[in-house]
Design a protein around this motif. Structure first.
Motif, PDB file in Angstrom:
ATOM      1  N   PHE A  40       0.817  -1.212   0.000  1.00 56.97           N
ATOM      2  CA  PHE A  40       0.000   0.000   0.000  1.00 56.97           C
ATOM      3  C   PHE A  40       0.852   1.264   0.000  1.00 56.97           C
ATOM      4  O   PHE A  40       0.336   2.362  -0.156  1.00 56.97           O
ATOM      5  CB  PHE A  40      -0.914   0.013   1.227  1.00 56.97           C
ATOM      6  CG  PHE A  40      -1.734  -1.241   1.370  1.00 56.97           C
ATOM      7  CD1 PHE A  40      -2.956  -1.363   0.721  1.00 56.97           C
ATOM      8  CD2 PHE A  40      -1.262  -2.305   2.123  1.00 56.97           C
ATOM      9  CE1 PHE A  40      -3.708  -2.524   0.840  1.00 56.97           C
ATOM     10  CE2 PHE A  40      -2.017  -3.475   2.251  1.00 56.97           C
ATOM     11  CZ  PHE A  40      -3.235  -3.579   1.596  1.00 56.97           C
ATOM     12  N   TYR A  41       2.155   1.105   0.177  1.00 58.87           N
ATOM     13  CA  TYR A  41       3.065   2.248   0.248  1.00 58.87           C
ATOM     14  C   TYR A  41       4.490   1.764  -0.018  1.00 58.87           C
ATOM     15  O   TYR A  41       4.779   0.564   0.044  1.00 58.87           O
ATOM     16  CB  TYR A  41       3.004   2.917   1.625  1.00 58.87           C
ATOM     17  CG  TYR A  41       3.196   1.957   2.777  1.00 58.87           C
ATOM     18  CD1 TYR A  41       4.467   1.576   3.211  1.00 58.87           C
ATOM     19  CD2 TYR A  41       2.092   1.399   3.434  1.00 58.87           C
ATOM     20  CE1 TYR A  41       4.638   0.681   4.249  1.00 58.87           C
ATOM     21  CE2 TYR A  41       2.254   0.509   4.483  1.00 58.87           C
ATOM     22  CZ  TYR A  41       3.528   0.152   4.884  1.00 58.87           C
ATOM     23  OH  TYR A  41       3.694  -0.739   5.905  1.00 58.87           O
ATOM     24  N   ALA A  42       5.369   2.719  -0.308  1.00 57.70           N
ATOM     25  CA  ALA A  42       6.795   2.436  -0.484  1.00 57.70           C
ATOM     26  C   ALA A  42       7.553   3.221   0.580  1.00 57.70           C
ATOM     27  O   ALA A  42       7.655   4.439   0.504  1.00 57.70           O
ATOM     28  CB  ALA A  42       7.255   2.841  -1.881  1.00 57.70           C
ATOM     29  N   PRO A  73       2.210   4.993  -3.114  1.00 55.25           N
ATOM     30  CA  PRO A  73       2.641   6.304  -2.620  1.00 55.25           C
ATOM     31  C   PRO A  73       3.998   6.191  -1.934  1.00 55.25           C
ATOM     32  O   PRO A  73       4.256   5.250  -1.177  1.00 55.25           O
ATOM     33  CB  PRO A  73       1.542   6.690  -1.629  1.00 55.25           C
ATOM     34  CG  PRO A  73       0.884   5.412  -1.244  1.00 55.25           C
ATOM     35  CD  PRO A  73       1.001   4.500  -2.424  1.00 55.25           C
ATOM     36  N   LEU A  74       4.869   7.139  -2.223  1.00 57.18           N
ATOM     37  CA  LEU A  74       6.209   7.160  -1.645  1.00 57.18           C
ATOM     38  C   LEU A  74       6.141   7.775  -0.253  1.00 57.18           C
ATOM     39  O   LEU A  74       5.722   8.917  -0.088  1.00 57.18           O
ATOM     40  CB  LEU A  74       7.135   7.974  -2.547  1.00 57.18           C
ATOM     41  CG  LEU A  74       8.611   8.046  -2.179  1.00 57.18           C
ATOM     42  CD1 LEU A  74       9.242   6.664  -2.201  1.00 57.18           C
ATOM     43  CD2 LEU A  74       9.335   8.986  -3.128  1.00 57.18           C
ATOM     44  N   LEU A  75       6.535   6.982   0.758  1.00 58.32           N
ATOM     45  CA  LEU A  75       6.507   7.458   2.142  1.00 58.32           C
ATOM     46  C   LEU A  75       7.907   7.855   2.569  1.00 58.32           C
ATOM     47  O   LEU A  75       8.708   7.020   2.975  1.00 58.32           O
ATOM     48  CB  LEU A  75       5.967   6.389   3.090  1.00 58.32           C
ATOM     49  CG  LEU A  75       4.476   6.081   3.072  1.00 58.32           C
ATOM     50  CD1 LEU A  75       4.108   5.202   4.259  1.00 58.32           C
ATOM     51  CD2 LEU A  75       3.635   7.332   3.059  1.00 58.32           C
ATOM     52  N   GLN A  92      12.175   9.348  12.627  1.00 60.08           N
ATOM     53  CA  GLN A  92      13.431   9.021  11.953  1.00 60.08           C
ATOM     54  C   GLN A  92      13.458   9.594  10.540  1.00 60.08           C
ATOM     55  O   GLN A  92      12.539   9.359   9.757  1.00 60.08           O
ATOM     56  CB  GLN A  92      13.617   7.511  11.907  1.00 60.08           C
ATOM     57  CG  GLN A  92      13.768   6.867  13.272  1.00 60.08           C
ATOM     58  CD  GLN A  92      14.845   7.541  14.105  1.00 60.08           C
ATOM     59  OE1 GLN A  92      15.996   7.596  13.717  1.00 60.08           O
ATOM     60  NE2 GLN A  92      14.438   8.088  15.245  1.00 60.08           N
ATOM     61  N   PRO A  93      14.494  10.359  10.195  1.00 58.16           N
ATOM     62  CA  PRO A  93      14.580  10.953   8.869  1.00 58.16           C
ATOM     63  C   PRO A  93      15.071   9.955   7.823  1.00 58.16           C
ATOM     64  O   PRO A  93      15.639   8.915   8.150  1.00 58.16           O
ATOM     65  CB  PRO A  93      15.596  12.082   9.057  1.00 58.16           C
ATOM     66  CG  PRO A  93      16.517  11.536  10.114  1.00 58.16           C
ATOM     67  CD  PRO A  93      15.639  10.745  11.052  1.00 58.16           C
ATOM     68  N   VAL A  94      14.844  10.279   6.566  1.00 54.50           N
ATOM     69  CA  VAL A  94      15.419   9.506   5.470  1.00 54.50           C
ATOM     70  C   VAL A  94      16.929   9.721   5.458  1.00 54.50           C
ATOM     71  O   VAL A  94      17.415  10.843   5.608  1.00 54.50           O
ATOM     72  CB  VAL A  94      14.816   9.942   4.117  1.00 54.50           C
ATOM     73  CG1 VAL A  94      15.549   9.321   2.941  1.00 54.50           C
ATOM     74  CG2 VAL A  94      13.322   9.596   4.067  1.00 54.50           C
TER      75      VAL A  94
END
Length: 429
Positions: free
Chosen positions: A352-354, A377-379, A424-426
């Motif tokens: 449902f998401y990436a 959708p890109l999460l 938490q950041p990318v």
């Protein structure tokens, strides 16, 4: 832009993984390499030795262009579920042209022949499989013998005894079943065998050997081997032994993170698992993935003899049930991975998401392409999850809980600051 996908665990990242990235880029002519990686728990049913973001950073520094997280219900599943979940993810990204995986045989043709047989399941094969199961073999062993007998090829049984070959067959099955346009490639595994627990004389030791060495890398660190402790060992000595086995950037990350966020082992979760099991009855355990009725009964009947996680796995094992099946079943109980939920996810398209863990700073074009073409959708931020359907939100909650549980264990073990998954950041390198 030609894009190749890799399905990985990197537990931890080593020279063999670096070789895989480099060769995958070469043989497929890729402009970019996308990695779908297990999170904080891995396919053999145990926690990863180090957190997912540390492993993702290693991959990015060694040639991966973007790293996404495989949802925990697939990352901890059987080879079939693991492969189907990962292949579906790469397919639904909408930008992946090739899948390149390592194998012990190095033959795409041999793996494809077996994959086709297992997809078709002719009557003769099914009869052989039933015969071998009646003889008391575990399902993987019975399947290998049935394939070998049906194809009249002794080599087929040996091929299906090697873990990367088994996963390769499942990747090929998943590509066919999902009618994916992704083209498969395989690269011959070099160096040590997957299960080797000693460092090799060359540059390609197994992850198992590296994990075994790290088990001795600190005072009173509970280990997956027997729940015991070892005398303190200078970690610089461990790093010296790993100099020829891991890329320099990974060694630097190990040095910075040792006894801050790793090593983490199965027995570190012992009390959490026991608490979960104390609240269960045999019929309630059947809701969880990989739990059969006989296994549920054994779990409840022997709970009084629970001393630690690893010991209990050994206690309830039988000749017909593999160790990894036991590991996965108990992990699914602990993490709340339920059969009904997974079946619903699969019927709804698996994903449902990436969930993006990290990306190279010079690959913004790659993310733009994914955002444009992906069916998912890109999460990059969890605030983007508000628009997910109810099933997607449930899957994401399960992923978040699994990660928070892992980091809680890390916090308790090393007395480090708790890292809330929502903040938490990318990773960008």
């Amino acid at each position: 832009m030609k894009i190749t996908g890799l399905i990985t665990e990197y537990n931890p990242f080593h020279n063999g993984h670096l070789y895989h990235i480099q060769e995958s880029r070469r043989v497929t002519g890729a402009d970019a390499v996308i990695v779908i990686m297990s999170g904080d728990y891995v396919q053999r049913g145990v926690p990863a030795i180090m957190p997912k973001r540390l492993r993702a950073e290693m991959a990015l520094k060694c040639g991966a262009d973007a790293v996404f997280e495989l949802p925990v219900c697939y990352a901890t599943g059987s080879a079939e579920y693991f492969a189907a979940g990962a292949v579906s993810f790469l397919d639904r990204l909408g930008v992946v042209d090739a899948l390149c995986f390592g194998s012990e045989c190095g033959s795409l043709e041999a793996l494809t022949d077996i994959a086709d047989l297992l997809l078709q399941e002719p009557a003769g094969y099914r009869a052989l499989l039933k015969d071998h199961l009646r003889q008391g073999l575990s399902y993987p062993a019975a399947r290998a013998q049935a394939v070998s007998g049906y194809l009249q090829s002794p080599d087929a049984a040996k091929l299906l005894s090697d873990p990367n070959n088994i996963l390769g067959v499942e990747y090929l099955k998943a590509l066919r079943k999902q009618k994916s346009s992704i083209r498969p490639y395989t690269i011959l595994r070099t160096g040590s065998h997957y299960h080797d627990t000693a460092l090799s004389d060359g540059r390609f030791s197994s992850a198992s050997a590296i994990r075994s060495l790290l088990a001795y890398s600190g005072l009173a660190l509970r280990t997956e081997e027997n729940g015991g402790t070892f005398e303190d060992r200078n970690f610089s000595g461990v790093l010296n032994e790993l100099e020829d086995q891991m890329p320099p950037s990974c060694l630097e990350l190990l040095k910075d993170s040792h006894r801050v966020s790793f090593p983490v082992y199965q027995n570190d979760f012992s009390l959490i698992l026991k608490y979960k099991l104390l609240n269960k009855r045999p019929d309630s355990l059947l809701r969880y993935m990989d739990v059969s009725e006989p296994l549920a009964n054994r779990i409840c009947a022997r709970l009084d003899n629970f001393f630690n996680y690893k010991q209990f796995c050994d206690l309830i094992r039988t000749k017909e049930t593999t160790q990894t099946r036991i590991n996965r079943a108990l992990l699914h109980i602990m993490l709340g991975v339920k059969k009904e939920d997974v079946e619903t996810y699969i019927k709804s398209g698996f994903h449902f998401y990436a969930r993006l863990l990290g990306v190279r700073k010079d690959k913004n074009r790659l993310l733009s392409l994914i955002a444009k073409k992906s069916a998912l959708p890109l999460l990059a931020r969890l605030s983007d999850a508000d628009s997910l359907p109810a099933q997607g939100k449930r899957m994401l909650r399960n992923d978040m809980l699994a990660s928070d549980l892992y980091m809680s264990v890390v916090t308790d073990k090393y007395r480090t600051a708790y890292q809330d998954e929502t903040r938490q950041p990318v990773i960008r390198v």
